[in-house]
Design a protein around this motif. Sequence first.
Motif, PDB file in Angstrom:
ATOM      1  N   LYS A   1      25.732  30.981  23.003  1.00 32.30           N
ATOM      2  CA  LYS A   1      25.744  30.653  21.891  1.00 32.30           C
ATOM      3  C   LYS A   1      24.370  29.869  21.659  1.00 32.30           C
ATOM      4  O   LYS A   1      24.571  29.240  20.754  1.00 32.30           O
ATOM      5  CB  LYS A   1      26.902  29.464  22.131  1.00 32.30           C
ATOM      6  CG  LYS A   1      28.000  30.712  22.443  1.00 32.30           C
ATOM      7  CD  LYS A   1      29.420  30.058  23.273  1.00 32.30           C
ATOM      8  CE  LYS A   1      30.906  30.888  23.250  1.00 32.30           C
ATOM      9  NZ  LYS A   1      32.271  29.952  22.705  1.00 32.30           N
ATOM     10  N   PHE A   2      23.758  29.261  22.221  1.00 36.42           N
ATOM     11  CA  PHE A   2      22.496  28.425  22.186  1.00 36.42           C
ATOM     12  C   PHE A   2      21.487  29.719  21.493  1.00 36.42           C
ATOM     13  O   PHE A   2      21.089  30.640  22.254  1.00 36.42           O
ATOM     14  CB  PHE A   2      21.777  28.496  23.578  1.00 36.42           C
ATOM     15  CG  PHE A   2      22.465  27.173  23.917  1.00 36.42           C
ATOM     16  CD1 PHE A   2      21.943  25.354  23.741  1.00 36.42           C
ATOM     17  CD2 PHE A   2      23.777  26.941  24.933  1.00 36.42           C
ATOM     18  CE1 PHE A   2      23.332  23.919  24.052  1.00 36.42           C
ATOM     19  CE2 PHE A   2      24.382  26.049  25.740  1.00 36.42           C
ATOM     20  CZ  PHE A   2      24.004  24.623  24.798  1.00 36.42           C
ATOM     21  N   ARG A   3      20.993  28.649  20.780  1.00 35.66           N
ATOM     22  CA  ARG A   3      19.297  29.779  19.627  1.00 35.66           C
ATOM     23  C   ARG A   3      18.479  28.592  19.874  1.00 35.66           C
ATOM     24  O   ARG A   3      18.740  27.050  19.832  1.00 35.66           O
ATOM     25  CB  ARG A   3      20.039  30.224  18.355  1.00 35.66           C
ATOM     26  CG  ARG A   3      20.626  30.955  18.203  1.00 35.66           C
ATOM     27  CD  ARG A   3      20.718  32.499  18.705  1.00 35.66           C
ATOM     28  NE  ARG A   3      21.955  33.183  18.302  1.00 35.66           N
ATOM     29  CZ  ARG A   3      22.279  33.440  19.681  1.00 35.66           C
ATOM     30  NH1 ARG A   3      21.842  33.435  20.582  1.00 35.66           N
ATOM     31  NH2 ARG A   3      23.081  34.958  19.765  1.00 35.66           N
ATOM     32  N   LYS A   4      16.947  29.271  20.215  1.00 40.18           N
ATOM     33  CA  LYS A   4      16.359  28.513  20.287  1.00 40.18           C
ATOM     34  C   LYS A   4      15.488  28.730  18.415  1.00 40.18           C
ATOM     35  O   LYS A   4      15.591  29.449  17.716  1.00 40.18           O
ATOM     36  CB  LYS A   4      14.588  29.037  20.530  1.00 40.18           C
ATOM     37  CG  LYS A   4      13.351  28.124  20.798  1.00 40.18           C
ATOM     38  CD  LYS A   4      12.881  28.789  21.878  1.00 40.18           C
ATOM     39  CE  LYS A   4      11.595  28.040  21.959  1.00 40.18           C
ATOM     40  NZ  LYS A   4      10.316  28.466  22.874  1.00 40.18           N
ATOM     41  N   VAL A   5      15.719  27.732  18.081  1.00 40.72           N
ATOM     42  CA  VAL A   5      15.088  27.075  16.604  1.00 40.72           C
ATOM     43  C   VAL A   5      13.578  26.718  17.545  1.00 40.72           C
ATOM     44  O   VAL A   5      13.156  25.300  17.448  1.00 40.72           O
ATOM     45  CB  VAL A   5      15.836  25.915  15.942  1.00 40.72           C
ATOM     46  CG1 VAL A   5      15.343  26.083  14.902  1.00 40.72           C
ATOM     47  CG2 VAL A   5      17.021  26.197  16.182  1.00 40.72           C
ATOM     48  N   MET A   6      12.661  27.624  15.859  1.00 32.22           N
ATOM     49  CA  MET A   6      11.468  26.873  15.689  1.00 32.22           C
ATOM     50  C   MET A   6      10.821  27.483  14.361  1.00 32.22           C
ATOM     51  O   MET A   6      11.704  27.852  13.897  1.00 32.22           O
ATOM     52  CB  MET A   6      10.462  27.115  16.475  1.00 32.22           C
ATOM     53  CG  MET A   6       9.910  28.670  16.660  1.00 32.22           C
ATOM     54  SD  MET A   6       8.735  29.647  18.158  1.00 32.22           S
ATOM     55  CE  MET A   6       9.374  28.756  19.558  1.00 32.22           C
ATOM     56  N   PRO A   7       9.929  25.970  13.623  1.00 33.22           N
ATOM     57  CA  PRO A   7       9.009  26.323  12.472  1.00 33.22           C
ATOM     58  C   PRO A   7       8.586  27.901  12.348  1.00 33.22           C
ATOM     59  O   PRO A   7       8.109  28.071  13.491  1.00 33.22           O
ATOM     60  CB  PRO A   7       8.503  25.473  12.241  1.00 33.22           C
ATOM     61  CG  PRO A   7       9.168  24.354  13.516  1.00 33.22           C
ATOM     62  CD  PRO A   7       9.561  25.162  14.826  1.00 33.22           C
ATOM     63  N   ARG A   8       9.217  28.469  11.293  1.00 33.60           N
ATOM     64  CA  ARG A   8       8.042  29.941  10.785  1.00 33.60           C
ATOM     65  C   ARG A   8       6.671  29.664  11.340  1.00 33.60           C
ATOM     66  O   ARG A   8       6.722  30.727  11.780  1.00 33.60           O
ATOM     67  CB  ARG A   8       9.007  30.678   8.838  1.00 33.60           C
ATOM     68  CG  ARG A   8      10.207  30.408   9.357  1.00 33.60           C
ATOM     69  CD  ARG A   8      10.653  30.834   7.943  1.00 33.60           C
ATOM     70  NE  ARG A   8      12.156  30.432   7.688  1.00 33.60           N
ATOM     71  CZ  ARG A   8      12.764  31.033   6.397  1.00 33.60           C
ATOM     72  NH1 ARG A   8      11.561  30.776   6.049  1.00 33.60           N
ATOM     73  NH2 ARG A   8      13.476  31.174   6.403  1.00 33.60           N
ATOM     74  N   GLU A   9       5.948  29.143   9.899  1.00 30.34           N
ATOM     75  CA  GLU A   9       4.753  28.966  11.122  1.00 30.34           C
ATOM     76  C   GLU A   9       4.570  28.987  12.081  1.00 30.34           C
ATOM     77  O   GLU A   9       3.323  29.951  13.264  1.00 30.34           O
ATOM     78  CB  GLU A   9       3.792  27.874   9.930  1.00 30.34           C
ATOM     79  CG  GLU A   9       4.300  27.853   8.318  1.00 30.34           C
ATOM     80  CD  GLU A   9       3.690  30.003   7.825  1.00 30.34           C
ATOM     81  OE1 GLU A   9       1.932  30.062   8.797  1.00 30.34           O
ATOM     82  OE2 GLU A   9       4.404  30.507   7.427  1.00 30.34           O
ATOM     83  N   TYR A  10       4.893  28.134  13.356  1.00 33.13           N
ATOM     84  CA  TYR A  10       4.437  27.527  14.461  1.00 33.13           C
ATOM     85  C   TYR A  10       5.176  29.972  15.432  1.00 33.13           C
ATOM     86  O   TYR A  10       4.583  29.580  16.356  1.00 33.13           O
ATOM     87  CB  TYR A  10       5.223  27.259  15.093  1.00 33.13           C
ATOM     88  CG  TYR A  10       5.524  26.554  17.035  1.00 33.13           C
ATOM     89  CD1 TYR A  10       4.306  26.053  16.625  1.00 33.13           C
ATOM     90  CD2 TYR A  10       6.416  26.980  17.554  1.00 33.13           C
ATOM     91  CE1 TYR A  10       3.589  25.661  18.425  1.00 33.13           C
ATOM     92  CE2 TYR A  10       6.382  26.536  18.650  1.00 33.13           C
ATOM     93  CZ  TYR A  10       4.758  26.065  18.862  1.00 33.13           C
ATOM     94  OH  TYR A  10       4.161  25.451  20.131  1.00 33.13           O
ATOM     95  N   ARG A  11       6.328  29.574  15.100  1.00 33.67           N
ATOM     96  CA  ARG A  11       6.210  30.984  15.836  1.00 33.67           C
ATOM     97  C   ARG A  11       5.360  32.665  15.328  1.00 33.67           C
ATOM     98  O   ARG A  11       5.082  33.068  16.027  1.00 33.67           O
ATOM     99  CB  ARG A  11       7.729  31.615  14.935  1.00 33.67           C
ATOM    100  CG  ARG A  11       8.517  32.646  15.537  1.00 33.67           C
ATOM    101  CD  ARG A  11       9.985  33.248  15.427  1.00 33.67           C
ATOM    102  NE  ARG A  11      11.437  32.179  15.507  1.00 33.67           N
ATOM    103  CZ  ARG A  11      11.505  32.064  16.615  1.00 33.67           C
ATOM    104  NH1 ARG A  11      10.695  33.419  18.153  1.00 33.67           N
ATOM    105  NH2 ARG A  11      12.473  31.334  17.391  1.00 33.67           N
ATOM    106  N   ARG A  12       5.252  31.874  13.735  1.00 34.65           N
ATOM    107  CA  ARG A  12       4.026  33.212  13.216  1.00 34.65           C
ATOM    108  C   ARG A  12       2.969  33.223  14.424  1.00 34.65           C
ATOM    109  O   ARG A  12       2.036  34.015  14.433  1.00 34.65           O
ATOM    110  CB  ARG A  12       3.928  33.221  12.397  1.00 34.65           C
ATOM    111  CG  ARG A  12       2.865  34.171  11.999  1.00 34.65           C
ATOM    112  CD  ARG A  12       2.404  33.969   9.868  1.00 34.65           C
ATOM    113  NE  ARG A  12       1.073  32.774   9.854  1.00 34.65           N
ATOM    114  CZ  ARG A  12       0.253  32.128  10.406  1.00 34.65           C
ATOM    115  NH1 ARG A  12      -0.410  33.275  10.691  1.00 34.65           N
ATOM    116  NH2 ARG A  12       0.116  31.128  10.171  1.00 34.65           N
TER     117      ARG A  12
END
Length: 92
Positions: free
Chosen positions: A64-75
């Motif tokens: 149920k946990f999801r990792k969240v990070m800014p789009r640009e950081y992930r990109r």
Amino acid sequence: EDDMLEKLHHHGGDLMHKGMVDVSGDMTRHDEERLYRLISSHLHHTGSARAKEILDHWADYRPKFRKVMPREYRRALVDMERMKLAGGESVP
């Protein structure tokens, strides 16, 4: 948190650099272990019934946990991985 990262993964000192961290390593590794330890620490310090419930039923709660990070950081992380796989060539 900094002490925990140093002890567990030898990544200490990052918090002392005002948010400047080394992103050359794999920032997605050890997420589950890190999450479990954070919840365990929360339980230890607060006696949280919710934290105890999560840890007691970890197999049910973990998905149920999801990792969240800014789009640009992930990109940026994806681009760096592509460069690594391509032998250091620049990515368009």
